[in-house]
Design a protein around this motif. Structure first.
Motif, short mmCIF file in Angstrom:
data_model
loop_
_atom_site.label_atom_id
_atom_site.label_comp_id
_atom_site.label_asym_id
_atom_site.label_seq_id
_atom_site.Cartn_x
_atom_site.Cartn_y
_atom_site.Cartn_z
N THR A 9 33.88 57.96 118.18
CA THR A 9 34.13 56.65 117.58
C THR A 9 33.00 55.71 117.98
OG1 THR A 9 35.76 54.87 117.32
CG2 THR A 9 35.52 55.82 119.51
N ILE A 10 32.70 54.74 117.11
CA ILE A 10 31.60 53.81 117.36
C ILE A 10 31.77 52.61 116.46
CG2 ILE A 10 29.99 54.72 115.63
CD1 ILE A 10 27.78 54.49 117.79
N ASP A 11 31.19 51.47 116.85
CA ASP A 11 31.29 50.30 115.98
C ASP A 11 30.51 50.54 114.69
OD1 ASP A 11 28.82 50.20 117.28
OD2 ASP A 11 28.87 48.03 117.62
N SER A 12 29.24 50.92 114.82
CA SER A 12 28.39 51.16 113.66
C SER A 12 27.25 52.08 114.07
CB SER A 12 27.82 49.83 113.13
OG SER A 12 26.71 50.04 112.29
N THR A 13 27.07 53.17 113.35
CA THR A 13 25.97 54.09 113.67
C THR A 13 24.62 53.41 113.45
OG1 THR A 13 26.13 55.04 111.43
CG2 THR A 13 27.30 56.19 113.21
N ASN A 14 24.51 52.61 112.40
CA ASN A 14 23.27 51.88 112.18
C ASN A 14 22.98 50.92 113.33
OD1 ASN A 14 22.48 52.94 109.65
ND2 ASN A 14 21.92 50.89 108.93
N ALA A 15 23.99 50.12 113.69
CA ALA A 15 23.79 49.13 114.74
C ALA A 15 23.40 49.80 116.06
CB ALA A 15 25.05 48.30 114.92
N GLU A 16 24.00 50.94 116.36
CA GLU A 16 23.70 51.62 117.61
C GLU A 16 22.27 52.14 117.63
OE1 GLU A 16 23.94 53.34 121.41
OE2 GLU A 16 25.01 51.69 120.41
N LEU A 17 21.79 52.73 116.53
CA LEU A 17 20.41 53.21 116.51
C LEU A 17 19.42 52.05 116.55
CD1 LEU A 17 20.13 56.31 114.13
CD2 LEU A 17 20.23 56.22 116.63
N VAL A 18 19.76 50.94 115.90
CA VAL A 18 18.90 49.76 115.99
C VAL A 18 18.83 49.27 117.43
CG1 VAL A 18 18.71 47.32 115.35
CG2 VAL A 18 19.21 49.02 113.59
N ARG A 19 19.97 49.25 118.11
CA ARG A 19 19.97 48.84 119.52
C ARG A 19 19.09 49.75 120.36
NH1 ARG A 19 25.76 47.58 118.59
NH2 ARG A 19 26.29 49.73 119.13
N ASP A 46 34.56 58.03 112.56
CA ASP A 46 35.38 56.90 112.98
C ASP A 46 34.46 55.74 113.33
OD1 ASP A 46 37.40 55.22 113.73
OD2 ASP A 46 37.79 56.19 115.66
N GLN A 47 34.15 54.93 112.33
CA GLN A 47 33.28 53.77 112.49
C GLN A 47 34.14 52.52 112.34
OE1 GLN A 47 28.83 53.12 111.06
NE2 GLN A 47 30.21 52.89 109.34
N ARG A 89 28.41 42.91 103.88
CA ARG A 89 29.76 43.31 103.49
C ARG A 89 30.31 44.33 104.48
NH1 ARG A 89 27.20 44.26 97.66
NH2 ARG A 89 27.39 42.16 96.80
N ALA A 90 31.62 44.27 104.71
CA ALA A 90 32.27 45.23 105.61
C ALA A 90 32.41 46.57 104.90
CB ALA A 90 33.64 44.71 106.02
N TRP A 91 32.32 47.63 105.68
CA TRP A 91 32.56 48.98 105.15
C TRP A 91 33.58 49.63 106.08
CZ3 TRP A 91 31.63 54.20 106.61
CH2 TRP A 91 31.76 55.13 105.56
#
Length: 239
Positions: A8-18, A35-36, A45-47
């Motif tokens: 589970t993670i908040d956002s895969t994009n956000a994590e790689l950007v971090r 599980d995002q 927009r929310a996904w």
């Protein structure tokens, strides 16, 4: 390629950007989950999808390009075609994958230094009741075999993405090496009447004529042709 699966993670994009903002990442670093909890689409927009019903996968590439979202959309289109029968998926410019007129996947890219993170969300096993909007669909709704679907979808997508990306890099990031034609062939937007909502709120309508050398959608209306690099494009449906 390094692939990391997270429960589970908040956002895969956000994590790689971090991660990319803190230390260099290897080209083709992949983060994936079903599980995002705070996924994002275009324009903030929310996904959101129930746990286990959708695949979220983000890839870091060491070079950015305006063609990256289209390349990613082509990879996902090809992957989806291999998972449903008949294989009727098309790419909606610039970053959605449709089955018929319903969206099954969306793409979101973010620049990080000299590289980029490109994320894709794919609806896997959502039921009609779980879909966020009536214009969405899922692979299972469209007849995909649910057994091992997560693994098969991820494998097909990554295989298609790597082949396209490595070919694009080998061409010197020149879409005229075959990518522009391949994207155009898969793009269901071309030849359609479209409504374009441009930044600033203006709206224009016309026929989607082509994709230019910069990946922009060329639209023809009564005043001539204009190229769209940003903005929402809606397929105009015959009622």
């Amino acid at each position: 390629m390094h692939v990391e699966w997270v429960g589970t993670i908040d956002s895969t994009n956000a994590e790689l950007v971090r991660r990319a903002s803190v230390a260099p990442l290897a080209d083709l670093t992949v983060l994936a989950t079903t599980d995002q909890t705070a996924g994002r689409g275009r324009l903030g927009r929310a996904w959101v999808a129930p746990d286990g019903s959708a695949l979220a996968v983000s890839i870091y590439v060491a070079q950015g390009s305006a063609w990256l979202p289209l390349l990613t959309g082509l990879a996902m289109t090809r992957a989806v075609r291999g998972l449903i029968e008949p294989p009727g998926a098309t790419l909606k410019w610039p970053n959605d994958v449709l089955i018929g007129e319903r969206k099954v996947s969306g793409i979101l890219g973010e620049i990080v230094g000299g590289g980029a993170v490109i994320g894709a969300g794919l609806n896997l096993g959502m039921t009609e009741q779980q879909l966020p909007v009536p214009t969405a669909t899922s692979l299972v709704i469209e007849g995909a075999d649910p057994s091992g679907l997560v693994e098969r979808a991820l494998d097909r997508y990554l295989t298609e993405f790597v082949a396209l990306w490595e070919g694009f890099v080998a061409s010197g990031l020149d879409a005229e090496g075959g990518l522009r034609q391949a994207v155009s062939d898969a793009c269901g937007t071309l030849g359609r009447e479209v409504r374009v909502e441009l930044p600033g709120g203006s709206v224009r309508e016309g026929i989607a004529a082509s994709i230019d050398t910069d990946g922009r959608l060329v639209v023809r209306d009564g005043s001539g042709e204009f190229a769209v690099a940003a903005g929402d494009v809606t397929h105009v449906r015959v009622v």
